[in-house]
Design a protein around this motif. Structure first.
Motif, mmCIF file in Angstrom:
data_model
loop_
_atom_site.group_PDB
_atom_site.id
_atom_site.type_symbol
_atom_site.label_atom_id
_atom_site.label_comp_id
_atom_site.label_asym_id
_atom_site.label_seq_id
_atom_site.Cartn_x
_atom_site.Cartn_y
_atom_site.Cartn_z
ATOM 1 N N GLU A 58 49.616 20.369 -28.967
ATOM 2 C CA GLU A 58 49.629 21.972 -29.667
ATOM 3 C C GLU A 58 49.514 22.392 -31.067
ATOM 4 N N MET A 59 49.233 23.558 -31.180
ATOM 5 C CA MET A 59 48.075 24.539 -32.441
ATOM 6 C C MET A 59 49.211 25.597 -33.163
ATOM 7 N N GLY A 60 49.863 25.059 -34.261
ATOM 8 C CA GLY A 60 50.452 25.769 -34.758
ATOM 9 C C GLY A 60 49.690 27.069 -35.926
ATOM 10 N N THR A 61 50.487 28.035 -36.107
ATOM 11 C CA THR A 61 49.968 28.700 -36.926
ATOM 12 C C THR A 61 51.307 29.648 -37.680
ATOM 13 N N PRO A 62 51.275 29.035 -38.995
ATOM 14 C CA PRO A 62 51.802 29.608 -40.031
ATOM 15 C C PRO A 62 51.936 30.981 -40.271
ATOM 16 N N MET A 63 52.829 32.302 -40.530
ATOM 17 C CA MET A 63 52.520 33.773 -40.508
ATOM 18 C C MET A 63 53.675 33.591 -41.378
ATOM 19 N N GLY A 64 54.011 34.667 -41.856
ATOM 20 C CA GLY A 64 54.778 35.630 -42.984
ATOM 21 C C GLY A 64 56.249 34.910 -43.038
ATOM 22 N N GLU A 65 57.015 35.082 -43.120
ATOM 23 C CA GLU A 65 58.808 34.908 -43.235
ATOM 24 C C GLU A 65 59.090 33.386 -42.227
ATOM 25 N N GLY A 66 58.170 33.301 -42.952
ATOM 26 C CA GLY A 66 58.761 31.170 -42.614
ATOM 27 C C GLY A 66 58.197 30.585 -41.260
ATOM 28 N N VAL A 67 57.628 31.733 -40.626
ATOM 29 C CA VAL A 67 57.711 31.272 -38.835
ATOM 30 C C VAL A 67 56.518 30.849 -38.782
ATOM 31 N N GLU A 69 53.611 29.786 -35.813
ATOM 32 C CA GLU A 69 54.038 30.078 -34.074
ATOM 33 C C GLU A 69 53.380 29.313 -33.483
ATOM 34 N N TRP A 70 53.623 28.549 -32.333
ATOM 35 C CA TRP A 70 53.086 27.645 -31.909
ATOM 36 C C TRP A 70 52.899 28.137 -30.151
ATOM 37 N N SER A 71 51.120 27.588 -29.951
ATOM 38 C CA SER A 71 50.450 28.081 -28.810
ATOM 39 C C SER A 71 50.217 26.894 -28.480
#
Ligand code: ADP
Ligand code: GLC
Length: 500
Positions: A58-67, A69-71
């Protein structure tokens, strides 16, 4: 050069308009001349993932608000490219953002409320993808507002000494200034960028967040898809409130005319029409006309001119003046003139309804309210004229398809239509189409009337115009070369030596 195209559309997987054609054709052409071109798009539900190869993990993408995202990431190779020079396409598969019908919206919601998040995520996922595949581009080429935040991430978060993106330059192509991705500024928190970037990155727009504007501020170079539209967008009349930004960036702002994919749009090889044809033997065009009349249930008559249209049904295309209830000119055109008219399109409901209502009242006006690639080829080949009364037109592909299919465009003189069509000169017989300046119902009426008059009274000139149009070369090679020069200019400005 290693070039990463970031786009919300590309044929043959996702298309709402010309953007999709351009991204794939430009990539294929650049790859043919030896560049390593890759494309990243979202994996919408309509894209069958069983036909793609999944990258491990899987690929993790760190976004704002501590989220985070996994895709999943899928990949395949662009059809029409070779093993030696492939264009690899990557699909970002994020269930919550892209697991639904529609690209930007659907019949329930024309613009998905989470679009700012969907496409901000997509832009940052492009960087995670590069890390995942350990491939870092020389050029990050973003297209339109859905990809416009990628150059902002590059400039403010990813490009620093020692980073893998240290020598990456960015380019943003405007395919349509009418769509900017303007949302409430609360959405900005999700980007994970500091609020200073909201201002210095160019997002701020009367307290809203404008994604395209940020891209225009932050990209190393920007361009649009025809020289004339590049000039027009620097004016208040056609700048969609961003003319100031474009004037400010004018030394980095280019106008590069789109080409057309001459494997797909070529009457000499088209498999969607009954018989191929060329300017040396144009007889196949008459067969296409016959087939078109049959397909739409029109009277079979070789002598009556057919006016074709294929379009997204939106205001941009001048459809208010043509189909607007009570004032549009389509009704009087079909009532007063000896012609047939066919239209293929989908879009705004009012327009679909007006078109269907006209079709029920007029025997020489026929419409199909759907999307059909195959039928679009038959309309291009089988029509005698092609109508594009656009309010504005960054480039326009259909007038170029028309010209090479020997179908004479009737167009408003705006944007790329000016760069590609030459007006008929009654005295000399020169020209490739019929043009008008002012977008009013009566200008459309009069110009269609002029073309129909020429059809019945100046047939020799019409035949010459056809041949002139068919002799035009809109191939991608020279446009792709202009893109390479723009990439090189961006690299030079950053002190990166040429890789060519
Ligand atoms: P835009 O991108 O503004 O819609 P273009 O002229 O650049 O305008 O490109 C439109 C593209 O979309 C063309 O390839 C055209 O044939 C295609 N298209 C638009 N509507 C339809 C439709 N209903 N069916 C098939 N093709 C369509
Ligand atoms: C846009 C424009 C169109 C252009 C296309 C591809 O959708 O409306 O004029 O040809 O993008 O660049």
């Amino acid at each position: 050069m290693k070039i990463l195209m970031i786009s919300s559309e590309t044929v043959p997987w996702a298309k709402t308009g010309g953007l999709a054609d351009v991204v794939s054709a430009l990539s294929i052409t650049l790859a043919k001349s030896g560049h390593d071109v890759r494309i990243v798009i979202p994996r919408y539900y309509s894209i069958d993932k069983t036909k793609l190869e999944q990258l491990p993990g899987e690929m993790g993408t760190p976004m704002g608000e501590g989220v985070e995202e996994w895709s999943a990431v899928y990949t395949t190779t662009m059809p029409g490219t070779t093993k030696e020079n492939p264009v690899k396409v990557y699909f970002i598969d994020h269930e919550i953002f892209f697991g639904r019908d529609g690209i930007y919206g659907n019949s329930n919601q024309t613009d998905f409320v989470d679009n700012p998040r969907r496409f901000t995520f997509f832009c940052y996922a492009a960087f995670q993808l590069c890390r995942k595949i350990k491939w870092f581009p020389d050029v990050l080429h973003a297209h339109d507002w859905p990809a416009a935040v990628a150059p902002v991430y590059l400039k403010f978060a990813e490009r620093f000494p020692g980073s893998d993106f240290e020598n990456t330059v960015s380019v943003l192509t405007i395919h349509n200034l009418g769509y900017q991705g303007i949302y409430h500024k609360d959405n900005f928190n999700y980007s994970g960028l500091g609020w200073d970037v909201f201002y210095k990155g160019g997002f701020e727009d009367f307290k809203m967040m404008n994604m395209l504007k940020a891209g225009l501020y932050s990209s190393d170079k920007i361009n649009t898809v025809s020289p004339n539209y590049a000039e027009e967008t620097k004016t208040q009349a056609l700048g969609f409130r961003l003319d100031g930004v474009l004037r400010y960036r004018s030394s980095d702002y280019y106008g590069i005319l789109n080409g057309i994919d001459s494997d797909l749009w070529n009457p000499e090889k088209d498999t969607n029409i009954p018989q191929t044809y060329s300017k040396k033997d144009i007889s196949g065009k008459a067969k296409a006309k016959e087939a078109l009349q049959k397909e739409f249930g029109l009277a079979r008559d070789a002598n009556v001119p057919i006016i074709g249209m294929i379009t997204r049904l939106t205001d941009q295309k001048g459809l208010g003046e043509l189909f607007g209830p009570a004032y549009g000119s389509a009704w009087s055109i079909c009532r007063d003139m000896d012609l047939q008219m066919v239209i293929l399109g989908t879009g705004e409901k009012w327009c679909e309804n007006e078109i269907l209502s006209l079709a029920s009242r007029l025997s020489n006006f026929k419409a199909k309210i759907n999307y059909s690639e195959k039928l679009s080829h038959l309309i291009e080949a089988g029509s005698d004229f092609f109508l594009m009364p656009s309010l504005y037109e960054p480039c326009g592909l259909n007038q170029m398809y028309s010209l090479v299919y020997g179908t004479i465009p009737i167009v408003r003189s705006t944007g790329g239509l000016v760069d590609t069509v030459e007006n008929f000169n009654e005295k000399t017989g020169e020209g490739t189409g019929f043009m008008f300046d002012h977008l009013t119902p009566s200008s459309i009426y009069n110009t269609v009337g002029w073309a129909v008059w020429a059809w019945y009274n100046r047939r020799k000139d019409i035949e010459k115009m056809r041949i002139r149009g068919m002799s035009k070369n809109f191939s991608w090679e020279s446009s792709a070369q202009n893109y390479v020069e723009m990439y090189e200019a961006a690299r030079k400005d950053r002190g990166i030596t040429s890789v060519l």
